[in-house]
Design an enzyme around this catalytic site. Structure first.
Site, PDB file in Angstrom:
ATOM      1  N   ALA A  55       8.546  -8.367   2.620  1.00  0.00           N
ATOM      2  CA  ALA A  55       9.351  -8.165   1.746  1.00  0.00           C
ATOM      3  C   ALA A  55       9.557  -6.241   2.054  1.00  0.00           C
ATOM      4  CB  ALA A  55       8.319  -7.687   0.471  1.00  0.00           C
ATOM      5  N   GLU A  76       5.563  -2.675  -2.820  1.00  0.00           N
ATOM      6  CA  GLU A  76       6.839  -1.658  -2.697  1.00  0.00           C
ATOM      7  C   GLU A  76       7.024  -1.655  -3.780  1.00  0.00           C
ATOM      8  OE1 GLU A  76       8.330  -3.151   0.121  1.00  0.00           O
ATOM      9  OE2 GLU A  76       6.990  -4.623   0.630  1.00  0.00           O
TER      10      GLU A  76
HETATM   11  N1  BES Z   1       9.040  -1.429   4.323  1.00  0.00           N
HETATM   12  C1  BES Z   1       8.323  -2.497   4.719  1.00  0.00           C
HETATM   13  C2  BES Z   1       9.501  -3.994   5.392  1.00  0.00           C
HETATM   14  C3  BES Z   1       9.225  -3.734   7.173  1.00  0.00           C
HETATM   15  C4  BES Z   1       8.875  -4.452   7.967  1.00  0.00           C
HETATM   16  C5  BES Z   1      10.734  -3.153   7.726  1.00  0.00           C
HETATM   17  C6  BES Z   1       8.371  -4.436   9.509  1.00  0.00           C
HETATM   18  C7  BES Z   1      10.833  -2.977   8.794  1.00  0.00           C
HETATM   19  C8  BES Z   1      10.114  -3.429   9.702  1.00  0.00           C
HETATM   20  C9  BES Z   1       7.969  -3.250   3.631  1.00  0.00           C
HETATM   21  O1  BES Z   1       7.396  -1.703   2.461  1.00  0.00           O
HETATM   22  C10 BES Z   1       6.400  -3.798   3.938  1.00  0.00           C
HETATM   23  O2  BES Z   1       6.266  -3.322   4.790  1.00  0.00           O
HETATM   24  N2  BES Z   1       6.753  -5.640   4.477  1.00  0.00           N
HETATM   25  C11 BES Z   1       5.470  -5.677   4.715  1.00  0.00           C
HETATM   26  C12 BES Z   1       4.101  -5.849   4.116  1.00  0.00           C
HETATM   27  C13 BES Z   1       4.675  -6.513   2.726  1.00  0.00           C
HETATM   28  C14 BES Z   1       4.693  -7.898   2.797  1.00  0.00           C
HETATM   29  C15 BES Z   1       3.549  -6.009   1.923  1.00  0.00           C
HETATM   30  C16 BES Z   1       5.820  -7.615   5.945  1.00  0.00           C
HETATM   31  O3  BES Z   1       7.322  -7.581   4.806  1.00  0.00           O
HETATM   32  O4  BES Z   1       5.665  -7.721   6.297  1.00  0.00           O
HETATM   33 ZN    ZN Z   2       5.905  -1.863   3.333  1.00  0.00          ZN
END
Ligand code: BES
Ligand code: ZN
Length: 934
Positions: A306, A342
């Site tokens: 996400a 998020e």
């Molecule tokens: N900000 C991140 C998305 C992200 C991850 C952008 C890596 C750029 C590089 C987002 O808030 C996040 O942490 N997503 C994670 C964990 C989510 C599923 C709780 C992910 O996508 O793995």
């Molecule tokens: Zn994150």
């Protein structure tokens, strides 16, 4: 003529930009001219204030055009504007002065420097410090093919035709693929976004739509409200034909959940959860969510889990949609945690942003921690708190390897920046925050972060700012004046608690964020005197190794120790700031347990007869310790085996108490270790030992297995245990379980897949069913038409469970060609194939063969590439494997030398080799002795 222009530019550069230096003539623009800026980071002579952005995607030609007007402030005279741009074809650039528009329309020369993803606009007139200008750029580009920038996604409609949508993903460095911009987190600005679209589509962006203009010819222009001040990586827009559900929060924020039309009925749970979680955060942070709306959108093609774009969070379908028919209790927990994550970012990350990517843990560590805190508060029945232990275990897994890194680490290139989104930023970040919260108390922690969020709202912060806000408990008036102060009640409370000393949080927390690794606390208890000392904890490297002293040198942590004893279950505290110390317990104590409920980030070893006492305690009365303490002891013991501090038979002896364990968390932790050892032994070619271990597990856990029903009944904890235990039982061919799964599978096939199976056991039913060729084919057909991502992922796991190597290869190729299996699901599919005993080498060979394609799609340094590398090699445990992997990395040197994951992977294989060398014989003997015990 050409020469003269170049020469003139050189002169201009020298005359005006000298302070911004670094004119290394190795930086040559694509047209051969010198590029006037040699750094990756942008100069600080121009700041964006406001972007007016117009985007027009064409979902038929898969191209888009855009124009941007950027209001900028100039702080030092200059003739060049340097900004980011990647794969954009700049059509025209101009700069307009605030007052005088005489130069309006005069096209500027644009130089491009792709290695740094930058462009330079060369202005004949000097831009003067203290003045405001408008930079105009128009451009064209293709919708991106991967998962970054402004990219294409597709899904099949009910009628079978392919529908196209376009969505953005910018973090960390891809906003520059959608519009030319100052693409660094500290360049915050306001955005006014306009999107052109056809009548059959809707457009979404960070802010609500304020008006739609009909341009004729079926073309519409949606204008979105001006945004709050934010970083480029949080900008987002989507053009799609999705359907939504909406609800207002109690404070008047409109929450909507969007999905492809046929999945609309799976959006309801997310809506309820998002409303609750947003309301929770507004209270907890004591700061209103500043936008009028929050959209949560499930995107069919999404690389990550996400993304927190402000007001428009985007999700993989399986991270947002909940289908009561096919989503299990773990799926529900996952969706809730992801939304919690998020939404936490809307404050941690969006409102207050790290100054630079080296401190990304300030975003991600906090979001990972707050997701647990928020879900625990809003959905206590989901028991999110138990999830924290696993989070810390994951952190320790990584941080106990020499190839780990400090939480704050320099990162400059996009690959290095991408690599920062790892277990260290997320899981270790979350765990040290938990330690800090336990240390300060929940209230002090909460008011500290509220102060931090208020002080740095719409701005950027670094580690130090957080620690100062936490330690500095100013009243509101003091706080707004920005002075450091010690006058409030909370500061007093801290002093009272920690013996009058000034709370030097910064020094303490620096030992956790600026230094890599995790400490091992060695405890030597003689009656009431406890001697403690700390060293760096390392797995796979032993004190007898020549490198040991150098790996220990200079490491020291300030560890807030906690313990309980046979005399008192009240938590006692001791801050260990030196290499060693002594605690006088006063009174006679038989046992002591450190790191209560695992609220601290350290491993504990009990020297002398310390472990004997603990093993005895667990056997005699395990309920004297909390379930977290029991889980922690199991974890500790097996970690110490890997570090050569405890022999494997002692750790296995400790597990013997599990016969009386009724709590799912310690039970699954113990079972998990046995399973991991089994997989390693099985792969390493020791079929007899593996078989003995399997028999042992099945016999030892027989009661637990037999107790399980094939239903969704019971508490969340019962349900989680059921899924895991039955999964293992089926995997290990436990006859009764396989029989039951087969019966259910047959019934399900007979109903042509319409029968509703209990959601927690669907996975096992499919997995057993997929063992026959017909079952496998049936499942594949269901996969193709299923509208539930939760179901599809269960089917895919089942398909990958086959022992037929050709089928495994077929699946991987389907993912590679995006035929039936989406590219986004390929990394986890590769990982699952690698875990399958017949798929080890298949997965590895596949990765070698398609390495370049994989890197192109998923980007070097991404989590997906890490999953692929670590996943396909984590079970390797022989010298031949090690050489083989080394040789491959040598052949892709250009990539591998840039990656941390390759280091991690080699160190991990070495650790496995040593583990087997040390423990295989012990395991053999222990098994023989204990199997006889039955
Ligand atoms: N900000 C991140 C998305 C992200 C991850 C952008 C890596 C750029 C590089 C987002 O808030 C996040 O942490 N997503 C994670 C964990 C989510 C599923 C709780 C992910 O996508 O793995
Ligand atoms: Zn994150």
């Amino acid at each position: 003529m050409k020469f003269t222009t170049t020469f003139l530019h050189l002169l201009l550069i020298f005359a005006t930009d000298a302070v911004y230096g670094s004119h290394n003539y190795a930086t040559v623009a694509t047209n051969g001219q010198p590029f006037p800026w040699a750094e990756r980071r942008l100069p600080d002579n121009i700041f964006p204030v406001h972007y007016n952005l117009l985007i027009h995607p064409n979902l038929t030609t898969l191209k888009f055009t855009g124009s941007v007007k950027i209001e900028v402030d100039v702080t030092h005279n200059t003739n060049t504007v340097i900004l980011h741009s990647k794969h954009l074809q700049i059509v025209k650039a101009s700069i307009e002065d605030e007052m005088d528009d005489s130069s309006l329309g005069v096209a500027l020369q644009v130089l491009e420097y792709p290695p740094h993803e930058q462009i330079a606009l060369l202005s004949a007139n000097t831009l003067l410090a203290g003045k405001k200008y408008f930079v105009y750029l128009s451009y064209a580009a293709n919708l991106s093919e991967g998962f970054h920038g402004f990219y294409k996604s597709t899904y099949p409609s009910k009628g079978g035709e392919t529908r196209i949508l376009a969505s953005t993903h910018f973090e960390p460095t891809s906003a520059r693929m959608a519009f030319p911009c100052f693409d660094e987190p500290a360049f915050k600005a306001n955005y006014s976004i306009t999107i052109r679209r056809g009548a059959e589509h809707i457009a979404l962006s960070n802010m609500p739509k304020v008006k739609t203009v009909h341009l004729g010819d079926g073309l519409y222009e949606d204008h979105f409200d001006i945004s709050v001040r934010m970083s480029t990586y949080l900008v987002a827009f989507i053009v799609c034909d999705f359907k939504s559900v909406s609800k207002m929060t109690s404070t008047g924020v409109k929450i909507s959940v969007y999905a492809v039309p046929d999945k609309w009925n799976q959006t309801h749970y997310a809506l309820e959860a998002a409303v609750k979680l947003l309301e929770f955060y507004e209270k907890y942070f004591n700061i209103y969510y500043p936008l009028p709306k929050q959209d949560l959108v499930a995107i069919p093609d999404f690389q990550l889990g996400a993304m927190e774009n402000w007001g428009l969070t985007t999700y993989r379908e399986t991270s947002l949609l909940f289908d009561p028919q096919t989503s299990s209790v773990s799926d529900k927990l996952w969706v809730t945690l992801v939304i919690g994550h998020e939404l936490a970012h809307q404050w941690f990350g969006n409102l207050v942003t790290m100054e630079w990517w080296n401190d990304i843990w300030l975003n991600e560590g906090f979001a990972r921690y707050m997701e647990i805190v928020s879900v625990e508060a809003t959905y206590p029945e989901l028991q999110a708190d138990d999830y924290l232990l696993g989070t810390c275990f994951a952190a320790i897994g990584r941080d106990s390897m020499n190839s780990s890194r400090p939480i704050t680490t320099a990162a400059e290139s996009p690959t290095e920046i991408n690599e920062m989104f790892d277990t260290v930023s997320y899981e270790k970040g979350a765990c040290i925050l938990h330690m800090l919260r336990s240390y300060l108390s929940k209230d002090v922690f909460q008011s500290g972060i509220v102060r931090y969020l208020r002080k740095y709202s719409y701005r950027n912060a670094k580690n130090e700012d957080l620690w100062n806000s936490m330690a500095n408990t100013c009243s509101d008036e003091d706080f707004t004046s920005g002075e450091f102060c010690y006058s409030s009640n909370q500061a007093f409370k801290n002093r009272y608690k920690y013996g009058g000393e000034h709370l030097d949080l910064k020094t303490m927390m620096n030992t956790w964020t600026l230094q890599k690794g995790i400490p091992l606390v060695i405890v030597d208890q003689q009656d009431n005197i406890v001697r403690i000392r700390q060293e760096r904890f390392l797995r796979g490297i032993f004190p007898t190794d020549p490198v040991w002293p150098s790996l220990q040198e200079g490491y020291l942590w300030h560890i807030p120790l906690t313990y309980i004893t046979s005399n008192s279950r009240n938590i006692q505290r001791h801050l260990l700031e030196t290499k060693s110390g002594v605690i006088d317990l006063r009174g006679n104590v038989s046992w002591i347990k450190f790191n209560t409920d695992m609220n601290g980030y350290y491993i504990v070893h009990y020297e002398g007869d310390g472990w004997d006492k603990i093993i005895k305690l667990l056997k005699e009365n395990h309920t004297l310790l909390s379930h977290k303490d029991r889980t922690h002891l199991i974890h500790n013991a097996f970690q110490l085996v890997s570090a050569g501090k405890l022999s494997l038979d002692r750790a296995l002896d400790l597990l013997l108490y599990l016969r009386f364990e009724t709590h799912n968390v310690p039970l699954l932790q113990g079972l998990g270790y046995l399973e991991t050892i089994f997989r390693m032994i099985e792969k390493a070619g020791n079929p007899d030992v593996a078989q003995n271990l399997k028999n042992y597990i099945l016999k030892y856990f027989q009661d637990v297995i037999d107790k399980q029903t094939w239903s969704d009944e019971g508490s969340i904890s019962d349900r989680r245990l059921r899924s895991e235990v039955l999964n293992l039982a089926c995997d290990f061919d436990h006859p009764m379980s396989v029989k039951k799964a087969n019966e259910l599978f047959k019934e399900w096939v007979r109903s042509n897949g319409t029968l509703s199976l209990p959601t927690d056991v669907i996975m096992m039913v499919y997995s057993v069913g997929a063992k026959s060729a017909e079952g496998w084919d049936f499942l594949l057909e269901k996969y193709k038409i299923s509208l539930s991502g939760a179901e599809q992922s269960k089917i895919l796991s089942a398909l990958i469970n086959t022992k037929d190597v050709d089928k495994l290869l077929r699946l991987l190729h389907m993912g590679m060609k995006e035929d039936t299996i989406r590219m986004q699901d390929l990394p986890s599919a590769i990982y699952s194939v690698a875990i399958n005993p017949v798929g080890h080498s298949l997965a590895w060979n596949f990765v070698k063969k398609y390495w370049n394609e994989l890197v192109e799609k998923f980007e070097l340094g991404s989590n997906s590439i890490r999953t692929i590398i670590i996943g396909t090699t984590s079970h390797f445990s022989s010298k031949e494997d090690l050489n083989e992997v080394k040789m491959f990395f040598e052949s892709i040197k250009e990539h591998s030398s840039q990656l941390r994951a390759t280091q991690m992977c080699l160190e991990n294989i070495e650790k496995n080799i040593r583990w087997l060398e040390r423990n295989l014989e012990t395991l053999k003997t222990w098994l023989l002795k204990n199997i006889m015990g039955f």
